[in-house]
Design a protein around this motif. Structure first.
Motif, PDB file in Angstrom:
ATOM      1  N   LYS A 143       0.827  -1.210   0.000  1.00  0.00           N
ATOM      2  CA  LYS A 143       0.000   0.000   0.000  1.00  0.00           C
ATOM      3  C   LYS A 143       0.865   1.265   0.000  1.00  0.00           C
ATOM      4  CE  LYS A 143      -3.705  -2.343   2.530  1.00  0.00           C
ATOM      5  NZ  LYS A 143      -4.420  -2.456   3.824  1.00  0.00           N
ATOM      6  N   LYS A 144       1.876   1.282   0.867  1.00  0.00           N
ATOM      7  CA  LYS A 144       2.743   2.463   0.960  1.00  0.00           C
ATOM      8  C   LYS A 144       3.520   2.686  -0.338  1.00  0.00           C
ATOM      9  CE  LYS A 144       3.329   2.213   5.987  1.00  0.00           C
ATOM     10  NZ  LYS A 144       4.265   1.926   7.107  1.00  0.00           N
ATOM     11  N   LEU A 145       4.052   1.611  -0.906  1.00  0.00           N
ATOM     12  CA  LEU A 145       4.814   1.736  -2.151  1.00  0.00           C
ATOM     13  C   LEU A 145       3.920   2.123  -3.321  1.00  0.00           C
ATOM     14  CD1 LEU A 145       7.217  -1.333  -1.815  1.00  0.00           C
ATOM     15  CD2 LEU A 145       7.836   1.088  -1.665  1.00  0.00           C
ATOM     16  N   SER A 146       2.664   1.694  -3.283  1.00  0.00           N
ATOM     17  CA  SER A 146       1.737   2.077  -4.352  1.00  0.00           C
ATOM     18  C   SER A 146       1.456   3.569  -4.305  1.00  0.00           C
ATOM     19  CB  SER A 146       0.429   1.276  -4.246  1.00  0.00           C
ATOM     20  OG  SER A 146      -0.311   1.644  -3.101  1.00  0.00           O
ATOM     21  N   ALA A 147       1.372   4.121  -3.098  1.00  0.00           N
ATOM     22  CA  ALA A 147       1.175   5.573  -2.958  1.00  0.00           C
ATOM     23  C   ALA A 147       2.394   6.324  -3.496  1.00  0.00           C
ATOM     24  CB  ALA A 147       0.937   5.940  -1.497  1.00  0.00           C
ATOM     25  N   GLU A 148       3.590   5.819  -3.203  1.00  0.00           N
ATOM     26  CA  GLU A 148       4.820   6.448  -3.692  1.00  0.00           C
ATOM     27  C   GLU A 148       4.924   6.352  -5.213  1.00  0.00           C
ATOM     28  OE1 GLU A 148       8.315   5.049  -1.684  1.00  0.00           O
ATOM     29  OE2 GLU A 148       7.315   5.036   0.265  1.00  0.00           O
ATOM     30  N   LEU A 149       4.314   5.323  -5.777  1.00  0.00           N
ATOM     31  CA  LEU A 149       4.365   5.110  -7.222  1.00  0.00           C
ATOM     32  C   LEU A 149       3.656   6.221  -7.986  1.00  0.00           C
ATOM     33  CD1 LEU A 149       5.151   2.947  -9.443  1.00  0.00           C
ATOM     34  CD2 LEU A 149       2.820   2.072  -9.166  1.00  0.00           C
ATOM     35  N   THR A 150       2.557   6.725  -7.428  1.00  0.00           N
ATOM     36  CA  THR A 150       1.683   7.642  -8.166  1.00  0.00           C
ATOM     37  C   THR A 150       1.650   9.070  -7.631  1.00  0.00           C
ATOM     38  OG1 THR A 150       0.265   5.830  -8.930  1.00  0.00           O
ATOM     39  CG2 THR A 150      -0.736   8.022  -8.838  1.00  0.00           C
ATOM     40  N   TYR A 151       1.737   9.235  -6.318  1.00  0.00           N
ATOM     41  CA  TYR A 151       1.491  10.551  -5.741  1.00  0.00           C
ATOM     42  C   TYR A 151       2.787  11.253  -5.306  1.00  0.00           C
ATOM     43  CZ  TYR A 151      -3.097   8.464  -5.827  1.00  0.00           C
ATOM     44  OH  TYR A 151      -4.241   7.840  -6.253  1.00  0.00           O
ATOM     45  N   LYS A 152       2.736  12.578  -5.314  1.00  0.00           N
ATOM     46  CA  LYS A 152       3.906  13.382  -4.977  1.00  0.00           C
ATOM     47  C   LYS A 152       4.153  13.359  -3.465  1.00  0.00           C
ATOM     48  CE  LYS A 152       3.438  16.559  -8.892  1.00  0.00           C
ATOM     49  NZ  LYS A 152       3.250  17.968  -9.309  1.00  0.00           N
ATOM     50  N   PRO A 153       5.423  13.433  -3.062  1.00  0.00           N
ATOM     51  CA  PRO A 153       5.740  13.428  -1.628  1.00  0.00           C
ATOM     52  C   PRO A 153       5.298  14.709  -0.946  1.00  0.00           C
ATOM     53  CG  PRO A 153       7.722  13.842  -2.929  1.00  0.00           C
ATOM     54  CD  PRO A 153       6.630  13.498  -3.905  1.00  0.00           C
ATOM     55  N   ILE A 154       4.901  14.581   0.298  1.00  0.00           N
ATOM     56  CA  ILE A 154       4.547  15.731   1.128  1.00  0.00           C
ATOM     57  C   ILE A 154       5.610  15.816   2.223  1.00  0.00           C
ATOM     58  CG2 ILE A 154       2.809  16.732   2.667  1.00  0.00           C
ATOM     59  CD1 ILE A 154       0.712  15.028   1.157  1.00  0.00           C
ATOM     60  N   ILE A 155       6.378  16.893   2.209  1.00  0.00           N
ATOM     61  CA  ILE A 155       7.475  17.054   3.156  1.00  0.00           C
ATOM     62  C   ILE A 155       6.976  17.768   4.405  1.00  0.00           C
ATOM     63  CG2 ILE A 155       9.847  17.833   3.461  1.00  0.00           C
ATOM     64  CD1 ILE A 155       9.492  15.883   1.151  1.00  0.00           C
ATOM     65  N   LYS A 156       7.173  17.122   5.551  1.00  0.00           N
ATOM     66  CA  LYS A 156       6.818  17.728   6.840  1.00  0.00           C
ATOM     67  C   LYS A 156       8.035  17.623   7.755  1.00  0.00           C
ATOM     68  CE  LYS A 156       1.827  16.872   6.686  1.00  0.00           C
ATOM     69  NZ  LYS A 156       0.663  16.279   7.402  1.00  0.00           N
ATOM     70  N   GLY A 157       8.907  18.631   7.660  1.00  0.00           N
ATOM     71  CA  GLY A 157      10.163  18.570   8.407  1.00  0.00           C
ATOM     72  C   GLY A 157      11.034  17.454   7.863  1.00  0.00           C
ATOM     73  N   LYS A 158      11.381  16.510   8.738  1.00  0.00           N
ATOM     74  CA  LYS A 158      12.189  15.358   8.320  1.00  0.00           C
ATOM     75  C   LYS A 158      11.307  14.195   7.832  1.00  0.00           C
ATOM     76  CE  LYS A 158      16.062  16.313  11.419  1.00  0.00           C
ATOM     77  NZ  LYS A 158      16.923  15.782  12.521  1.00  0.00           N
ATOM     78  N   LYS A 159      10.009  14.366   7.952  1.00  0.00           N
ATOM     79  CA  LYS A 159       9.075  13.311   7.583  1.00  0.00           C
ATOM     80  C   LYS A 159       8.555  13.499   6.168  1.00  0.00           C
ATOM     81  CE  LYS A 159       4.897  11.012   9.304  1.00  0.00           C
ATOM     82  NZ  LYS A 159       3.797  11.068  10.309  1.00  0.00           N
ATOM     83  N   VAL A 160       8.480  12.402   5.431  1.00  0.00           N
ATOM     84  CA  VAL A 160       7.948  12.436   4.062  1.00  0.00           C
ATOM     85  C   VAL A 160       6.718  11.532   4.007  1.00  0.00           C
ATOM     86  CG1 VAL A 160       8.398  12.007   1.625  1.00  0.00           C
ATOM     87  CG2 VAL A 160      10.249  12.799   3.113  1.00  0.00           C
ATOM     88  N   GLU A 161       5.610  12.070   3.525  1.00  0.00           N
ATOM     89  CA  GLU A 161       4.364  11.298   3.412  1.00  0.00           C
ATOM     90  C   GLU A 161       3.907  11.237   1.961  1.00  0.00           C
ATOM     91  OE1 GLU A 161       1.473  13.223   5.824  1.00  0.00           O
ATOM     92  OE2 GLU A 161       2.298  12.486   7.720  1.00  0.00           O
ATOM     93  N   PHE A 162       3.145  10.205   1.656  1.00  0.00           N
ATOM     94  CA  PHE A 162       2.530  10.072   0.338  1.00  0.00           C
ATOM     95  C   PHE A 162       1.039   9.848   0.551  1.00  0.00           C
ATOM     96  CE2 PHE A 162       6.937   9.088  -0.314  1.00  0.00           C
ATOM     97  CZ  PHE A 162       7.229   9.623  -1.560  1.00  0.00           C
ATOM     98  N   ARG A 163       0.248  10.773   0.035  1.00  0.00           N
ATOM     99  CA  ARG A 163      -1.206  10.697   0.187  1.00  0.00           C
ATOM    100  C   ARG A 163      -1.873  10.817  -1.177  1.00  0.00           C
ATOM    101  NH1 ARG A 163      -3.061  11.490   5.448  1.00  0.00           N
ATOM    102  NH2 ARG A 163      -1.397  11.895   6.952  1.00  0.00           N
TER     103      ARG A 163
END
Length: 246
Positions: A143-163
């Motif tokens: 699931k996490k890798l599928s989000a990284e496959l399609t959606y742009k990263p969201i940078i929150k300090g040192k944390k990177v999210e994919f939504r």
């Protein structure tokens, strides 16, 4: 260059993608109607993947001992069939990466026990192939890798999210979200994804993603995850190491 095989194992509907070619190994009871006509979504999917009905006559056994042996034999046949498909559709000149989705422990106990049996037989049967590396991905990792496959990263300090576009984090994706991962990715334009886009309104408005589409999507998204990892690293051993560290 390498062969890429991805597998979403299921008791009733296993999906396999081999170098982009899609196979659905589904129980004949969910493939066909009582008049032996292919059900709607299997019939529509058949133009873009190969449907292979699996006979599950072991359900007719009433005695526990006979049922368990019959299930074991049926699961081994499925594993052997997958091995044959892999052998027939992989180029022997290249190494082979096999990515298989692991078990979801939220499943009910009975089906989970059977799924573990099937999955173990598939893994064992494929792990004996020469020049083949088997990687098991946890469902949350897929699931996490599928989000990284399609959606742009969201940078929150040192944390990177994919939504996704609805703001849902990749780790919380369900079947409809995996569907959207494929149809919303502008870099993926396969015949299968064109089929998904064409029927998106009809399918996403329903209560659940129908079979075999839900399982095929899991296999296909894993294929594109593996394909991108291979392309980005240009090194088979590094690709294996990175996928095993997820």
């Amino acid at each position: 260059m390498c062969n890429i095989v991805t597998i979403d194992p299921s008791i009733v509907s296993t999906a396999v993608t081999i170098n982009g070619k899609i196979f659905s190994l589904a129980s004949d009871s969910i493939v066909f109607t009582k008049t032996h006509k292919m059900k709607k979504w299997f019939d529509l999917s058949a133009e873009y993947c190969e449907i292979i009905p699996i006979n599950r006559d072991y359900d007719n056994h009433k005695k526990y001992q006979k049922l368990e042996i019959a299930k074991l034999e049926s699961y081994q046949k499925t594993a052997n069939l997958i091995r044959k498909l892999v052998d027939n559709h992989c180029d022997p000149k290249y190494n082979t990466l096999i990515l298989i989705e692991g078990y979801s422990y939220s499943s009910s106990v009975g089906p989970l026990i059977d799924l573990v049996t099937l999955g173990t037989l598939i893994r064992r049967t494929l792990s004996t192939r020469q020049d083949t590396e088997l990687v098991v991905l946890a469902p949350t990792s897929v699931k996490k890798l599928s989000a990284e496959l399609t959606y742009k990263p969201i940078i929150k300090g040192k944390k990177v999210e994919f939504r996704n576009k609805q703001g849902l984090s990749g780790g919380s994706f369900k079947k409809p979200d995996i569907y959207k991962v494929l149809i919303e990715n502008s870099n993926i334009d396969s015949e299968w994804v064109k089929f998904l886009r064409y029927h998106a309104d009809d399918i996403l408005d329903s209560k659940s993603i129908p079979k075999p589409i839900d399982d095929i999507n899991d296999s296909v998204v894993m294929f594109h995850i593996a394909e991108k990892t291979v392309k980005d690293n240009q090194d088979f051993e590094k690709t294996i190491r990175l996928l095993r560290e997820v």
